[in-house]
Motif scaffolding. Sequence first.
Motif, PDB file in Angstrom:
ATOM      1  N   ASP A 124       0.813  -1.214   0.000  1.00 55.16           N
ATOM      2  CA  ASP A 124       0.000   0.000   0.000  1.00 55.16           C
ATOM      3  C   ASP A 124       0.850   1.270   0.000  1.00 55.16           C
ATOM      4  O   ASP A 124       0.548   2.241  -0.702  1.00 55.16           O
ATOM      5  N   GLY A 125       1.949   1.252   0.752  1.00 58.88           N
ATOM      6  CA  GLY A 125       2.813   2.427   0.775  1.00 58.88           C
ATOM      7  C   GLY A 125       3.498   2.668  -0.554  1.00 58.88           C
ATOM      8  O   GLY A 125       3.601   3.817  -1.025  1.00 58.88           O
ATOM      9  N   ARG A 126       3.947   1.593  -1.188  1.00 63.58           N
ATOM     10  CA  ARG A 126       4.615   1.731  -2.487  1.00 63.58           C
ATOM     11  C   ARG A 126       3.632   2.203  -3.558  1.00 63.58           C
ATOM     12  O   ARG A 126       3.979   3.026  -4.406  1.00 63.58           O
ATOM     13  N   VAL A 127       2.411   1.685  -3.519  1.00 58.26           N
ATOM     14  CA  VAL A 127       1.408   2.122  -4.485  1.00 58.26           C
ATOM     15  C   VAL A 127       1.100   3.607  -4.298  1.00 58.26           C
ATOM     16  O   VAL A 127       0.981   4.360  -5.280  1.00 58.26           O
ATOM     17  N   ALA A 128       0.983   4.035  -3.053  1.00 57.55           N
ATOM     18  CA  ALA A 128       0.695   5.446  -2.786  1.00 57.55           C
ATOM     19  C   ALA A 128       1.810   6.349  -3.302  1.00 57.55           C
ATOM     20  O   ALA A 128       1.564   7.415  -3.880  1.00 57.55           O
ATOM     21  N   ARG A 129       3.065   5.904  -3.123  1.00 57.72           N
ATOM     22  CA  ARG A 129       4.185   6.729  -3.595  1.00 57.72           C
ATOM     23  C   ARG A 129       4.291   6.719  -5.117  1.00 57.72           C
ATOM     24  O   ARG A 129       4.557   7.756  -5.735  1.00 57.72           O
ATOM     25  N   LEU A 130       4.076   5.561  -5.728  1.00 55.89           N
ATOM     26  CA  LEU A 130       4.190   5.470  -7.184  1.00 55.89           C
ATOM     27  C   LEU A 130       3.103   6.260  -7.892  1.00 55.89           C
ATOM     28  O   LEU A 130       3.328   6.821  -8.969  1.00 55.89           O
ATOM     29  N   THR A 131       1.905   6.294  -7.315  1.00 46.87           N
ATOM     30  CA  THR A 131       0.790   6.999  -7.942  1.00 46.87           C
ATOM     31  C   THR A 131       0.638   8.428  -7.442  1.00 46.87           C
ATOM     32  O   THR A 131      -0.249   9.152  -7.901  1.00 46.87           O
ATOM     33  N   GLY A 132       1.492   8.830  -6.498  1.00 52.18           N
ATOM     34  CA  GLY A 132       1.392  10.184  -5.958  1.00 52.18           C
ATOM     35  C   GLY A 132       0.116  10.428  -5.192  1.00 52.18           C
ATOM     36  O   GLY A 132      -0.425  11.541  -5.206  1.00 52.18           O
ATOM     37  N   THR A 133      -0.382   9.397  -4.508  1.00 55.53           N
ATOM     38  CA  THR A 133      -1.666   9.510  -3.805  1.00 55.53           C
ATOM     39  C   THR A 133      -1.502   9.374  -2.297  1.00 55.53           C
ATOM     40  O   THR A 133      -2.435   8.957  -1.610  1.00 55.53           O
ATOM     41  N   SER A 134      -0.341   9.718  -1.784  1.00 54.02           N
ATOM     42  CA  SER A 134      -0.153   9.693  -0.330  1.00 54.02           C
ATOM     43  C   SER A 134      -1.013  10.778   0.308  1.00 54.02           C
ATOM     44  O   SER A 134      -1.166  11.875  -0.240  1.00 54.02           O
ATOM     45  N   SER A 135      -1.567  10.468   1.449  1.00 54.97           N
ATOM     46  CA  SER A 135      -2.418  11.435   2.151  1.00 54.97           C
ATOM     47  C   SER A 135      -2.320  11.189   3.647  1.00 54.97           C
ATOM     48  O   SER A 135      -1.946  10.103   4.101  1.00 54.97           O
ATOM     49  N   GLU A 136      -2.677  12.201   4.413  1.00 57.57           N
ATOM     50  CA  GLU A 136      -2.665  12.066   5.869  1.00 57.57           C
ATOM     51  C   GLU A 136      -3.683  11.022   6.317  1.00 57.57           C
ATOM     52  O   GLU A 136      -3.442  10.259   7.250  1.00 57.57           O
ATOM     53  N   PHE A 137      -4.829  10.991   5.622  1.00 51.81           N
ATOM     54  CA  PHE A 137      -5.830   9.969   5.940  1.00 51.81           C
ATOM     55  C   PHE A 137      -5.253   8.571   5.750  1.00 51.81           C
ATOM     56  O   PHE A 137      -5.437   7.685   6.586  1.00 51.81           O
ATOM     57  N   GLY A 138      -4.547   8.364   4.625  1.00 50.14           N
ATOM     58  CA  GLY A 138      -3.959   7.057   4.355  1.00 50.14           C
ATOM     59  C   GLY A 138      -2.941   6.659   5.392  1.00 50.14           C
ATOM     60  O   GLY A 138      -2.868   5.492   5.793  1.00 50.14           O
ATOM     61  N   VAL A 139      -2.141   7.635   5.845  1.00 47.35           N
ATOM     62  CA  VAL A 139      -1.129   7.355   6.864  1.00 47.35           C
ATOM     63  C   VAL A 139      -1.791   6.897   8.160  1.00 47.35           C
ATOM     64  O   VAL A 139      -1.372   5.907   8.780  1.00 47.35           O
ATOM     65  N   GLN A 140      -2.835   7.616   8.588  1.00 48.06           N
ATOM     66  CA  GLN A 140      -3.505   7.271   9.841  1.00 48.06           C
ATOM     67  C   GLN A 140      -4.266   5.954   9.725  1.00 48.06           C
ATOM     68  O   GLN A 140      -4.270   5.134  10.650  1.00 48.06           O
ATOM     69  N   TYR A 141      -4.892   5.733   8.583  1.00 49.91           N
ATOM     70  CA  TYR A 141      -5.614   4.475   8.362  1.00 49.91           C
ATOM     71  C   TYR A 141      -4.659   3.297   8.374  1.00 49.91           C
ATOM     72  O   TYR A 141      -4.933   2.249   8.974  1.00 49.91           O
ATOM     73  N   ASP A 142      -3.514   3.474   7.732  1.00 52.83           N
ATOM     74  CA  ASP A 142      -2.503   2.409   7.696  1.00 52.83           C
ATOM     75  C   ASP A 142      -2.011   2.083   9.101  1.00 52.83           C
ATOM     76  O   ASP A 142      -1.811   0.920   9.447  1.00 52.83           O
ATOM     77  N   SER A 143      -1.824   3.115   9.923  1.00 51.82           N
ATOM     78  CA  SER A 143      -1.346   2.893  11.286  1.00 51.82           C
ATOM     79  C   SER A 143      -2.371   2.124  12.114  1.00 51.82           C
ATOM     80  O   SER A 143      -2.013   1.218  12.880  1.00 51.82           O
ATOM     81  N   LEU A 144      -3.646   2.474  11.977  1.00 55.16           N
ATOM     82  CA  LEU A 144      -4.690   1.764  12.720  1.00 55.16           C
ATOM     83  C   LEU A 144      -4.814   0.315  12.247  1.00 55.16           C
ATOM     84  O   LEU A 144      -5.010  -0.600  13.057  1.00 55.16           O
ATOM     85  N   ALA A 145      -4.688   0.112  10.932  1.00 55.74           N
ATOM     86  CA  ALA A 145      -4.734  -1.258  10.410  1.00 55.74           C
ATOM     87  C   ALA A 145      -3.549  -2.071  10.920  1.00 55.74           C
ATOM     88  O   ALA A 145      -3.687  -3.256  11.249  1.00 55.74           O
ATOM     89  N   ASP A 146      -2.371  -1.432  11.000  1.00 59.97           N
ATOM     90  CA  ASP A 146      -1.189  -2.120  11.510  1.00 59.97           C
ATOM     91  C   ASP A 146      -1.372  -2.539  12.964  1.00 59.97           C
ATOM     92  O   ASP A 146      -0.864  -3.588  13.382  1.00 59.97           O
ATOM     93  N   LEU A 147      -2.065  -1.729  13.741  1.00 56.09           N
ATOM     94  CA  LEU A 147      -2.282  -2.078  15.143  1.00 56.09           C
ATOM     95  C   LEU A 147      -3.081  -3.372  15.258  1.00 56.09           C
ATOM     96  O   LEU A 147      -2.803  -4.210  16.124  1.00 56.09           O
ATOM     97  N   VAL A 148      -4.054  -3.548  14.367  1.00 53.41           N
ATOM     98  CA  VAL A 148      -4.837  -4.787  14.373  1.00 53.41           C
ATOM     99  C   VAL A 148      -4.000  -5.954  13.858  1.00 53.41           C
ATOM    100  O   VAL A 148      -3.930  -7.013  14.483  1.00 53.41           O
TER     101      VAL A 148
END
Length: 258
Positions: A57-81
């Motif tokens: 997900d991180g590589r896709v966000a960087r390759l497509t230029g679609t990184s966002s603060e929402f994505g960062v926070q969502y990824d962190s919450l998903a990682d906690l689970v």
Amino acid sequence: MDPLPQPTRARGMYLLPNLFTTAGLFSGFYAIIAASNGEFVSAAIAVFVAALMDGVDGRVARLTGTSSEFGVQYDSLADLVSFGMAPALVMYHWSLSALKLDGEIIGRVGWAVAFLYAACAALRLARFNTQVGTVDKRWFVGLASPAAAGLMMSFVWAFADGKLEWTGEQLRYVALGVTIVAALLMVSRIRFWSFKGSGKGGAKADRIPFLLVVLVPVVIAVLVIDLPRTLCAIGVLYALSGPVMWALQRRGRREPAA
């Protein structure tokens, strides 16, 4: 003159990395359900799938230029689970719950240590989020939560597939030690190699040693021979690499110059 309509392509592209994040979250959730049903091999594999989705997900966000603060926070919450709650509960259902066979107090230690792991994963993720952009990208400060989860789940997988004679009940004290070590390494200040390049500026910033490239096909060949045991060995070696490097550095500083 009417304003030109805003393109909608970007919104669709922003959805793509979050789909991978959601897939990782589902994998972690599935691991919890599988472990509660006694399907420990499936649970361990699901956590590894979550780790794969976390990398994509991180590589896709960087390759497509679609990184966002929402994505960062969502990824962190998903990682906690996926890398906090899921490994803790899988390990508890597979082995730590058997500590109650040795007494009520020891039984409480089992779920308390499982909680310790989950709490340390949360603390590790929170610290990582506050240090993004300020630390050397060559190193993780503390064992990364996906690596800690990999260590835990490879240990479960290596013994839960039935090819070895030991069960989770028999290995309950070993599992207790593995869980405590993984938890404490996550919140430690020990550095672990991140495999993210040299950290130097310029065109060579993201290059990795050629020896590592050569080792990749060797590792793949060994993985094909015995996947769970090889993953367990890699997890143990990586977890040991940080403390060993830290001890060698301290020893070097203490030795007087010749």
